[in-house]
Design a protein around this motif. Structure first.
Motif, short mmCIF file in Angstrom:
data_model
loop_
_atom_site.label_atom_id
_atom_site.label_comp_id
_atom_site.label_asym_id
_atom_site.label_seq_id
_atom_site.Cartn_x
_atom_site.Cartn_y
_atom_site.Cartn_z
N ALA A 16 0.84 -1.20 0.00
CA ALA A 16 0.00 0.00 0.00
C ALA A 16 0.87 1.25 0.00
O ALA A 16 1.81 1.36 0.80
N ALA A 17 0.58 2.18 -0.90
CA ALA A 17 1.33 3.43 -0.98
C ALA A 17 0.60 4.52 -0.21
O ALA A 17 -0.58 4.79 -0.46
N GLY A 18 1.29 5.13 0.74
CA GLY A 18 0.69 6.24 1.48
C GLY A 18 0.83 7.55 0.76
O GLY A 18 0.04 8.47 0.94
N GLY A 19 1.85 7.68 -0.08
CA GLY A 19 2.08 8.91 -0.82
C GLY A 19 2.91 8.66 -2.06
O GLY A 19 3.61 7.65 -2.16
N VAL A 20 2.82 9.58 -3.01
CA VAL A 20 3.55 9.49 -4.28
C VAL A 20 4.17 10.85 -4.55
O VAL A 20 3.53 11.89 -4.37
N GLU A 21 5.43 10.84 -4.98
CA GLU A 21 6.09 12.09 -5.32
C GLU A 21 7.16 11.86 -6.37
O GLU A 21 7.56 10.72 -6.63
N ARG A 22 7.62 12.94 -6.98
CA ARG A 22 8.75 12.92 -7.89
C ARG A 22 9.88 13.69 -7.20
O ARG A 22 9.76 14.89 -6.94
N ARG A 23 10.96 12.99 -6.91
CA ARG A 23 12.08 13.61 -6.22
C ARG A 23 13.33 12.76 -6.41
O ARG A 23 13.24 11.59 -6.80
N PRO A 24 14.52 13.30 -6.13
CA PRO A 24 15.74 12.50 -6.23
C PRO A 24 15.72 11.32 -5.27
O PRO A 24 15.16 11.40 -4.17
N ALA A 25 16.32 10.21 -5.70
CA ALA A 25 16.47 9.02 -4.86
C ALA A 25 17.74 8.31 -5.29
O ALA A 25 17.89 7.98 -6.47
N GLY A 26 18.64 8.10 -4.35
CA GLY A 26 19.94 7.55 -4.68
C GLY A 26 19.99 6.04 -4.69
O GLY A 26 18.96 5.35 -4.55
N THR A 27 21.20 5.51 -4.82
CA THR A 27 21.40 4.08 -4.99
C THR A 27 20.92 3.27 -3.80
O THR A 27 20.15 2.30 -3.96
N ALA A 28 21.34 3.63 -2.60
CA ALA A 28 20.98 2.85 -1.41
C ALA A 28 19.48 2.90 -1.15
O ALA A 28 18.85 1.87 -0.87
N GLU A 29 18.88 4.08 -1.27
CA GLU A 29 17.44 4.22 -1.04
C GLU A 29 16.65 3.42 -2.06
O GLU A 29 15.68 2.73 -1.71
N SER A 30 17.04 3.49 -3.33
CA SER A 30 16.33 2.77 -4.38
C SER A 30 16.41 1.27 -4.17
O SER A 30 15.40 0.55 -4.26
N ALA A 31 17.62 0.76 -3.88
CA ALA A 31 17.80 -0.68 -3.73
C ALA A 31 17.04 -1.20 -2.51
O ALA A 31 16.37 -2.24 -2.58
N ARG A 32 17.14 -0.50 -1.39
CA ARG A 32 16.45 -0.94 -0.17
C ARG A 32 14.95 -0.96 -0.36
O ARG A 32 14.26 -1.93 -0.01
N ALA A 33 14.40 0.10 -0.97
CA ALA A 33 12.96 0.18 -1.16
C ALA A 33 12.47 -0.89 -2.13
O ALA A 33 11.48 -1.59 -1.86
N ASN A 34 13.15 -1.04 -3.25
CA ASN A 34 12.66 -1.96 -4.27
C ASN A 34 12.82 -3.41 -3.87
O ASN A 34 12.00 -4.26 -4.24
N ARG A 35 13.84 -3.70 -3.10
CA ARG A 35 13.96 -5.07 -2.60
C ARG A 35 12.77 -5.40 -1.70
O ARG A 35 12.13 -6.45 -1.83
N GLY A 36 12.44 -4.50 -0.78
CA GLY A 36 11.30 -4.75 0.10
C GLY A 36 9.98 -4.81 -0.65
O GLY A 36 9.12 -5.63 -0.34
N TRP A 37 9.83 -3.92 -1.67
CA TRP A 37 8.57 -3.88 -2.42
C TRP A 37 8.37 -5.19 -3.18
O TRP A 37 7.28 -5.78 -3.14
N TRP A 38 9.42 -5.66 -3.88
CA TRP A 38 9.27 -6.88 -4.67
C TRP A 38 9.15 -8.12 -3.79
O TRP A 38 8.47 -9.07 -4.16
N ASP A 39 9.79 -8.12 -2.63
CA ASP A 39 9.58 -9.22 -1.69
C ASP A 39 8.11 -9.32 -1.31
O ASP A 39 7.52 -10.40 -1.30
N ALA A 40 7.52 -8.17 -0.98
CA ALA A 40 6.12 -8.14 -0.54
C ALA A 40 5.15 -8.36 -1.70
O ALA A 40 4.10 -8.98 -1.54
N ALA A 41 5.51 -7.85 -2.89
CA ALA A 41 4.59 -7.88 -4.03
C ALA A 41 4.65 -9.18 -4.82
O ALA A 41 3.77 -9.43 -5.65
#
Length: 279
Positions: A16-41
């Motif tokens: 579930a997404a609580g919010g959506v935005e367009r903003r910078p996101a670096g390597t560590a943030e992207s990898a950590r978030a997407n790993r968790g998202w795909w694990d759950a999804a």
């Protein structure tokens, strides 16, 4: 790897997404978030798309282009192949059945768990690696082909670094092919209805698409690059770009997939496939 935090799921089974935005996101943030998202999804994604993806099949994109017809990788028999962003690994199993020596890599342990199940149930087993395309756990010049079918590349912050890793592990003459969201889709609404084909944001706005949960934690990041950005990244990594394929909708195909649909696919491209080689 440290397990990511469990994410609350929405009624559709996806995080579930609580919010959506367009903003910078670096390597560590992207990898950590997407790993968790795909694990759950993983369960919801495979329940929705697993039949179309198949268990031993190579689907390049929602338009229905398959490697059996496209032959973008050439003859893979006897070749060592790395699949990046393998998900449940149907492409890797198809390549194995075609005679390739395949290694399948993904960031998500949840996806790889399903891949391991399908290895057993299909009897077509491929080695599975959990890792990041930005730091491939393979030796220099150790593979003949690297492929990615809507795999990890759109979720990578440092695409230049990732493609340098691809070039590093490829042998001279080795081939690289990857399908990604067509950059043209970014300024358009995420809708399969051709009546919604209108420009709602700038094609040149390269800020990543970021979803956050109810506590403001980043849970999903996808990166936008223009066609020119992709070409420069491929060439900048030391690869030679051989082709840039924009698949047309497969006649008779009725599946909708997010904003991809037969009606919309007849009008505008939704996928871009980069085909290159290491000189």
């Amino acid at each position: 790897m440290t397990p990511p935090p469990e994410l609350p799921l929405g009624p559709d089974g996806y995080p579930a997404a609580g919010g959506v935005e367009r903003r910078p996101a670096g390597t560590a943030e992207s990898a950590r978030a997407n790993r968790g998202w795909w694990d759950a999804a993983a369960p919801a994604y495979l329940a929705e798309h697993g039949e179309d993806l198949g268990d031993v099949d190579f689907l390049w994109c929602p338009e229905g282009l398959r490697e059996a017809d496209a032959r973008l990788l050439g003859d893979v028999a006897g070749r060592r192949v790395l699949e990046v962003g393998c998900g449940s690994a149907p492409c890797a199993r198809w390549l194995r059945r075609a005679g390739a020596d395949v290694v399948a890599l993904d960031l998500s342990g949840g996806m790889l768990a399903r891949a391991a199940e399908l290895n057993r149930s299909t009897g077509v087993a491929v080695p599975l690696l959990q890792g990041d395309v930005g730091a491939l756990p393979l030796a220099d010049a150790s593979v003949d082909v690297v492929c990615s079918a809507f795999g990890g590349l759109p979720f990578v912050a440092d695409i230049e670094g990732a493609l340098r890793e691809v070039a590093r592990v490829l042998r001279p003459g080795g081939r690289f092919a990857a399908s990604v969201n067509h950059p043209f889709r970014w300024p358009l609404p995420d809708s399969p209805d051709p009546a919604d084909l209108r420009v709602v944001s700038s094609y040149f706005d390269r800020r990543p698409y970021v979803e956050t949960d109810g506590e403001g934690r980043t849970v999903y990041v996808e990166h936008h690059r223009t066609v020119g950005d992709w070409v420069r990244a491929v060439v900048g990594a030391g690869l030679v770009l051989d082709d840039l394929v924009e698949p047309e909708w497969t006649p008779g195909r009725t599946q909708e997939w997010g904003q991809w649909s037969p009606a919309r696919g007849a009008l505008v491209p939704g996928t871009m496939v980069l085909v290159a080689h290491r000189p």
